[in-house]
Write a protein that holds these residues in place. Structure first.
Motif, short mmCIF file in Angstrom:
data_model
loop_
_atom_site.label_atom_id
_atom_site.label_comp_id
_atom_site.label_asym_id
_atom_site.label_seq_id
_atom_site.Cartn_x
_atom_site.Cartn_y
_atom_site.Cartn_z
N VAL A 143 0.88 -1.16 0.00
CA VAL A 143 0.00 0.00 0.00
C VAL A 143 0.92 1.21 0.00
CG1 VAL A 143 -1.82 1.26 1.22
CG2 VAL A 143 -1.76 -1.26 1.29
N GLU A 144 0.81 2.02 -1.04
CA GLU A 144 1.70 3.17 -1.19
C GLU A 144 0.87 4.45 -1.18
OE1 GLU A 144 5.27 2.98 -3.85
OE2 GLU A 144 4.04 4.38 -5.03
N PHE A 145 1.31 5.43 -0.39
CA PHE A 145 0.63 6.72 -0.38
C PHE A 145 1.66 7.82 -0.25
CE2 PHE A 145 0.82 5.81 4.15
CZ PHE A 145 1.01 7.05 4.75
N TYR A 146 1.24 9.02 -0.59
CA TYR A 146 2.15 10.16 -0.47
C TYR A 146 1.40 11.38 0.03
CZ TYR A 146 0.16 12.33 -4.63
OH TYR A 146 -0.69 12.91 -5.52
N ASP A 147 2.14 12.30 0.58
CA ASP A 147 1.60 13.59 1.02
C ASP A 147 2.78 14.43 1.49
OD1 ASP A 147 -0.15 15.67 1.95
OD2 ASP A 147 -1.68 14.14 2.29
N GLU A 148 2.49 15.56 2.09
CA GLU A 148 3.55 16.40 2.65
C GLU A 148 4.27 15.62 3.74
OE1 GLU A 148 1.65 19.99 3.94
OE2 GLU A 148 0.99 20.50 1.90
#
Length: 104
Positions: A67-72
């Protein structure tokens, strides 16, 4: 073109842990992170050394998931802290990245 520093987080799971639905609900509904992708592995192993694999004859229901996610960066750190406390996730990797987007 606009550039933004982000942190990408990868969470390694197995289907047999039955955490994907809860994790997706948390990332989408509660934390509203910028983006999430789930990848289903064809083969893999964890610290127990057991190989989980799929074949045409025998489709396993315990395949590896990423599970890959991104954000600041600060948001990702906060989300990971909550995930570790609430779901006892032990295999998380973070990477620094740059998000490129067309100027609006």
């Amino acid at each position: 073109m606009a550039h933004q520093q982000v942190t990408v987080a990868r969470i390694y799971l197995r289907e047999g842990e039955h955490l994907l639905s809860k994790l997706m609900k948390f990332l989408h509904d509660e934390e509203r992170v910028a983006g999430v992708t789930v990848l289903r592995g064809m083969s893999g192993f964890g610290k127990d050394g057991k190989i989980h694999t799929a074949s045409l004859v025998d489709l396993s229901l315990d395949l590896p998931l990423v599970v890959e996610f991104y954000d600041e960066p600060d948001r990702v750190d906060a989300v990971i802290h909550k995930l570790v406390q609430q779901m006892d996730l032990g295999h998380i990797l973070t990477l620094s990245a740059v998000r490129h987007r067309k100027d609006e």
